[in-house]
Design a protein around this motif. Sequence first.
Motif, short mmCIF file in Angstrom:
data_model
loop_
_atom_site.label_atom_id
_atom_site.label_comp_id
_atom_site.label_asym_id
_atom_site.label_seq_id
_atom_site.Cartn_x
_atom_site.Cartn_y
_atom_site.Cartn_z
N ARG A 1 0.83 -1.19 0.00
CA ARG A 1 0.00 0.00 0.00
C ARG A 1 0.87 1.24 0.00
NH1 ARG A 1 -4.05 -0.54 4.40
NH2 ARG A 1 -4.05 -2.74 3.76
N ARG A 2 0.32 2.32 -0.52
CA ARG A 2 1.02 3.61 -0.59
C ARG A 2 -0.02 4.72 -0.53
NH1 ARG A 2 6.07 4.91 -3.06
NH2 ARG A 2 6.58 2.69 -2.80
N SER A 3 0.32 5.81 0.17
CA SER A 3 -0.63 6.90 0.37
C SER A 3 -0.13 8.19 -0.28
CB SER A 3 -0.85 7.16 1.86
OG SER A 3 -1.40 6.04 2.50
N VAL A 4 -1.08 9.07 -0.60
CA VAL A 4 -0.76 10.40 -1.12
C VAL A 4 -1.78 11.37 -0.54
CG1 VAL A 4 -2.14 10.07 -3.22
CG2 VAL A 4 -0.33 11.80 -3.18
N PHE A 5 -1.32 12.56 -0.19
CA PHE A 5 -2.21 13.59 0.33
C PHE A 5 -2.57 14.55 -0.79
CE2 PHE A 5 -2.86 17.84 2.29
CZ PHE A 5 -4.03 17.54 2.97
N LEU A 6 -3.86 14.64 -1.08
CA LEU A 6 -4.36 15.56 -2.09
C LEU A 6 -4.83 16.83 -1.39
CD1 LEU A 6 -5.42 16.45 -4.90
CD2 LEU A 6 -7.54 15.22 -4.36
N GLU A 7 -4.28 17.96 -1.80
CA GLU A 7 -4.74 19.24 -1.26
C GLU A 7 -5.25 20.11 -2.41
OE1 GLU A 7 -3.41 23.08 1.44
OE2 GLU A 7 -2.01 21.43 1.13
N VAL A 8 -6.52 20.43 -2.34
CA VAL A 8 -7.12 21.34 -3.31
C VAL A 8 -7.03 22.73 -2.68
CG1 VAL A 8 -9.15 21.91 -4.68
CG2 VAL A 8 -8.64 19.52 -4.11
N GLU A 9 -6.23 23.58 -3.28
CA GLU A 9 -5.94 24.86 -2.65
C GLU A 9 -7.15 25.78 -2.61
OE1 GLU A 9 -4.25 27.64 -6.24
OE2 GLU A 9 -2.87 26.22 -5.34
N SER A 10 -7.12 26.67 -1.66
CA SER A 10 -8.18 27.68 -1.54
C SER A 10 -7.92 28.77 -2.57
CB SER A 10 -8.17 28.28 -0.13
OG SER A 10 -9.00 29.41 -0.07
N LEU A 11 -8.99 29.39 -3.05
CA LEU A 11 -8.84 30.49 -3.99
C LEU A 11 -8.42 31.78 -3.30
CD1 LEU A 11 -11.95 29.90 -6.29
CD2 LEU A 11 -9.56 29.40 -6.79
N ARG B 1 -6.38 34.60 -1.56
CA ARG B 1 -5.01 35.09 -1.62
C ARG B 1 -4.83 36.17 -0.56
NH1 ARG B 1 -5.30 31.24 -4.60
NH2 ARG B 1 -4.48 31.08 -6.71
N LYS B 2 -3.59 36.47 -0.23
CA LYS B 2 -3.32 37.53 0.75
C LYS B 2 -1.93 38.10 0.52
CE LYS B 2 -1.42 34.39 4.22
NZ LYS B 2 -1.51 33.91 5.62
N TRP B 3 -1.74 39.35 0.98
CA TRP B 3 -0.42 39.97 0.98
C TRP B 3 0.27 39.60 2.29
CZ3 TRP B 3 1.38 41.81 -3.34
CH2 TRP B 3 0.53 42.39 -4.28
N VAL B 4 1.54 39.20 2.22
CA VAL B 4 2.32 38.92 3.42
C VAL B 4 3.63 39.69 3.35
CG1 VAL B 4 1.32 36.64 3.73
CG2 VAL B 4 3.42 36.88 2.41
N ARG B 5 4.18 39.98 4.51
CA ARG B 5 5.43 40.74 4.58
C ARG B 5 6.60 39.97 3.98
NH1 ARG B 5 4.64 46.10 5.46
NH2 ARG B 5 3.27 46.47 7.25
N SER C 1 6.03 43.49 0.46
CA SER C 1 5.02 42.43 0.57
C SER C 1 4.94 41.65 -0.73
CB SER C 1 3.65 43.03 0.92
OG SER C 1 3.28 44.00 -0.04
N GLU C 2 4.39 40.42 -0.66
CA GLU C 2 4.21 39.59 -1.84
C GLU C 2 2.93 38.79 -1.70
OE1 GLU C 2 7.74 37.29 -1.98
OE2 GLU C 2 7.25 36.09 -0.23
N CYS C 3 2.40 38.34 -2.83
CA CYS C 3 1.11 37.64 -2.85
C CYS C 3 1.33 36.14 -2.62
CB CYS C 3 0.42 37.88 -4.19
SG CYS C 3 -1.26 37.21 -4.29
N ARG C 4 0.54 35.58 -1.69
CA ARG C 4 0.65 34.15 -1.38
C ARG C 4 -0.73 33.55 -1.17
NH1 ARG C 4 5.62 32.03 -0.13
NH2 ARG C 4 7.32 33.55 -0.21
N ILE C 5 -0.81 32.21 -1.31
CA ILE C 5 -2.05 31.48 -1.05
C ILE C 5 -2.23 31.39 0.45
CG2 ILE C 5 -3.23 29.27 -1.35
CD1 ILE C 5 -1.50 28.86 -3.87
N SER C 6 -3.43 31.65 0.93
CA SER C 6 -3.68 31.75 2.36
C SER C 6 -3.31 30.48 3.12
CB SER C 6 -5.16 32.09 2.62
OG SER C 6 -5.46 33.37 2.12
#
Length: 346
Positions: free
Chosen positions: A199-209, A211-215, A233-238
């Motif tokens: 057996r083998r596992s994988v984690f599927l992450e469906v990202e959120s739409l 976005r936010k500015w971070v330092r 600042s730069e744009c990143r996925i929350s």
Amino acid sequence: MPLGMSSLYNRYDLGHSLFGVEGRILYVDAVLAKGYPEPKITWTFDFDNGTTLRPGESLDRYHVFENGTLRITNVSYHDQGLVETIANNSVGKDRVVSAITIYVPPKIVELRTFRNRQLIKRPFEFYLMARPADSVAMQCVITRASPPPSYRWFRNGSPVVFGGRFTTDASGCLIISNVAKIDSDVYECVTSNMVGEDRRSVFLEVESLERKWVRKYLPCSRECGRGKRLITSECRISITNFKVDDNECSELRRPMSIRVTCNPEPCLDGATVKKWFCRGNKSTSKPSWIAFNWSKCSNVCGRGKQRRKVECVNPCTLEKAEGCSASEKPLRHRRCNEFRCYGDES
């Protein structure tokens, strides 16, 4: 001269058909041979170029005991084929031919993932990221297995219910169409046949739409003597904090960039040391600890380390000396840039 064969260890005797499991031990029982004079037993293997062995003889993984029993250790798929047992004496001979079938348990060597039909080459084998409405697929790649294995898929420990957006194909590949955030979970592939499973596992992450500015902290302009650091600042996925193009945050108010003071410690050289510490007669100046400039911080953010040279010297001649107080010795190591790499979340 009647001959007989019985089963022993890790295989079943089906007439003259035997089977073993790869990696284990296979015993083929001694031939029951009667005759006068007493017959001698030999074994011949067609899968090993007709090799012949007699009681007490060994070759590689094959050994024939004195009672005529054959043992094959660390059974391989290549041991599959015909084995012939011959009993003969001075007046005749008889033989039994048996077919050996080797069963091989499945072993997963890779869990491939696809996004929109493109193979994903990623640094982490057990992680797959997708965006809403993508189509993803997960495929177990196995070594040779016999008999052919079946495939099952589990989601967080429960069997995957196929239908609608969840489908599979003949290779056992799990396909999820039009993925959504609710599909984020751990998916496990289980492949098995009658002699084993893997057996083998994988984690599927469906990202959120979202976005936010971070330092974003840029390096200090100077290593000593008071420099300036630009905080932008730069744009990143929350959720994942993955960096994306700044245009994806265009509808959000961007924080103002600022400059702050950094590395205020003075830069030390020989002239500065003499100016600060030399008092009176050079020959009688009291030994002092001299701490030189800090090295560059090992990390721009997220906590780094700095080092510097600390010596006990005559402050006027800068020659090494003795007699400095150990309790007054300056630090040689310190932490630096302890702020988070992706900014202040407040």
